[in-house]
Design an enzyme around this catalytic site. Structure first.
Site, PDB file in Angstrom:
ATOM      1  N   SER A  97      -3.957   6.132   3.919  1.00 25.62           N
ATOM      2  CA  SER A  97      -2.849   5.182   3.694  1.00 25.62           C
ATOM      3  C   SER A  97      -1.776   5.978   3.251  1.00 25.62           C
ATOM      4  O   SER A  97      -0.480   5.259   3.171  1.00 25.62           O
ATOM      5  CB  SER A  97      -3.219   4.456   2.291  1.00 25.62           C
ATOM      6  OG  SER A  97      -3.463   5.258   1.152  1.00 25.62           O
ATOM      7  N   HIS A 152      -6.673  -0.461   5.859  1.00 21.02           N
ATOM      8  CA  HIS A 152      -5.237  -0.410   6.501  1.00 21.02           C
ATOM      9  C   HIS A 152      -5.257  -0.638   8.082  1.00 21.02           C
ATOM     10  O   HIS A 152      -4.392  -0.291   8.732  1.00 21.02           O
ATOM     11  CB  HIS A 152      -4.635   1.078   6.151  1.00 21.02           C
ATOM     12  CG  HIS A 152      -4.378   1.109   4.698  1.00 21.02           C
ATOM     13  ND1 HIS A 152      -3.246   0.572   4.188  1.00 21.02           N
ATOM     14  CD2 HIS A 152      -5.252   1.698   3.666  1.00 21.02           C
ATOM     15  CE1 HIS A 152      -3.263   0.874   2.892  1.00 21.02           C
ATOM     16  NE2 HIS A 152      -4.506   1.520   2.605  1.00 21.02           N
ATOM     17  N   LYS A 207      -4.148  -6.403   2.281  1.00 15.91           N
ATOM     18  CA  LYS A 207      -3.161  -5.996   3.539  1.00 15.91           C
ATOM     19  C   LYS A 207      -3.081  -7.181   4.496  1.00 15.91           C
ATOM     20  O   LYS A 207      -2.179  -7.965   4.280  1.00 15.91           O
ATOM     21  CB  LYS A 207      -3.864  -4.633   3.655  1.00 15.91           C
ATOM     22  CG  LYS A 207      -4.287  -3.704   2.855  1.00 15.91           C
ATOM     23  CD  LYS A 207      -3.211  -3.136   2.048  1.00 15.91           C
ATOM     24  CE  LYS A 207      -3.636  -2.145   1.003  1.00 15.91           C
ATOM     25  NZ  LYS A 207      -4.307  -2.196  -0.020  1.00 15.91           N
TER      26      LYS A 207
END
Length: 400
Positions: A186, A214, A245
């Site tokens: 990340s 992610h 996310k």
């Protein structure tokens, strides 16, 4: 009496020194109004959002919002209970069914946060006498899961297949071993060489957990993450992910094909001993996940955004975390924390919000501005972002 806060004195002093320069506190931003997945009102002005992890822009999807409102009307604001008591509603099961369908896997568990998913799964399956082998740049929730389970932590150099293999070969052959990897890291937005890492892990008798927080929704033909993109999804024992996310809400999950997986519902403490997600949240998550199954056009546009922004920033003279765009995260390396905070503030004054990341969260002690793109950013907005970076960078002296 010993002041238990004294351990934080160096950090307190660093923060005071930074704010004494006159810069705005970069960790106290208030969004007065969120207009869309890519725009908010911050400090009274319209601001492009480039630091929200809202990769697929699902927070304002009409179907997602409608599902949440309907569940709120029908089931109320919360469950007030654990999943193993009164906290499992129909929506929780439907959300888990959506996850199983999305990943084409047999089992799915929904947690109240992505942090708790890592904390719960790792601490439950790897305990005293077991080994967790992890990338040194792993997320805090991974390290905390190791500590909670009292497993032995064996760290290896970031994204280094040879280092991973050497660590594995030093461990007792009969010991329980769990290799924990991330699809996308990340801070720098770089991708793990999962195919090679999974091969050496299997050869040395380890089970494998991949955190795709992610990459889920964006990377891979069906948005299943880096493991799918590299053709090794079937070789992974556990996939961890988050709803905060690409899914656009809050929560975490684990999916797996392990035949004994369901026993985790009775022995995983962060699942058993916390309240379940509100009905409106799991309804939005389930709706979003099912829509992400058909998000190929959005994925293609997000890749285009990433390529354009990466090239544009590099051409302007900024130092980036990766040589080529590897994900929706682009890290802009700063000389130090003070310059980073000044650049962050200058961008905010230009009407652009990014994340200021600093040690110990960042690798190698670096300070960086983390940009996370959204599939809802228009190509015109990406052009505006580059213009604002150029003006702020020249004003602060980051670029010539």
């Amino acid at each position: 009496m010993t002041d238990l806060f004294s351990k934080f004195d160096p950090l307190i002093q660093q923060r005071e020194d930074l704010l004494a320069t006159g810069v705005t506190d970069p960790y106290n931003l208030v969004m007065e109004k969120v207009v869309s997945p890519t725009v908010a009102i911050c400090n009274g002005r319209e601001t492009i959002l480039l630091g929200t992890y809202n990769y697929m822009g699902m927070t304002f999807d009409p179907d997602v919002i409608a599902a949440g409102k309907d569940a709120l009307d029908k089931f109320g604001a919360g469950t007030t209970g654990s999943r193993v008591l009164n906290g499992t509603y129909q929506g929780h099961k439907e959300c888990e069914e959506a996850l199983k369908e999305f990943y084409a896997m047999d089992h799915a568990m929904v947690f109240s946060t992505g942090y708790q998913a890592n904390l719960g799964i790792i601490s439950t399956i790897a305990g005293k006498g077991d080994y967790v082998i992890l990338d040194i740049d792993s997320h805090a929730s991974i390290y905390d899961g190791c500590a909670m389970g009292n497993a032995e932590i064996v760290a290896f150099r970031h994204n280094d297949v040879e280092a991973l293999e050497k660590r594995l070969k030093r461990l007792p052959p009969e010991a329980g071993k769990l290799v924990v990897l991330e699809g996308v890291y990340s801070m720098l937005g770089d991708v793990a060489p999962l195919k090679e890492m999974i091969r050496v892990s299997k050869e040395n008798g380890a089970m494998i957990l991949v955190d795709e927080a992610h990459s889920m929704g964006f990377i891979g033909e069906h948005g299943r993450g880096v493991a799918e993109a590299q053709g090794v999804l079937d070789d992974v024992d556990f996939i961890i992910g988050t709803f905060s996310k690409s899914v656009g809400t809050v929560g975490g999950f684990c999916v797996s094909n392990h035949p004994k997986f369901e026993i985790l519902r009775l022995v995983c403490r962060p699942y058993v001993f916390t309240a379940s997600l509100p009905p409106s949240v799991v309804a939005t998550a389930a709706t979003s996940i099912r829509k992400l199954m058909h998000g190929s056009n959005k994925r293609a546009h997000l890749w285009e955004n990433s390529k354009v922004l990466h090239k544009g920033l590099r051409d302007l003279g900024f130092t980036l975390g990766t040589d080529e765009p590897q994900s929706a995260i682009i890290a802009v390396i700063m000389p130090d924390l003070e310059k980073g905070a000044m650049m962050w503030e200058a961008l905010l004054e230009e009407g652009l919000y990014v994340n200021l990341a600093r040690p110990p969260a960042t690798p190698a002690g670096m300070t960086l501005l983390r940009c996370s793109l959204c599939a809802e950013h228009t190509i015109e907005q990406v052009g505006e972002i580059l213009g604002r970076f150029e003006r702020a960078g020249k004003r602060i002296g980051i670029i010539a």
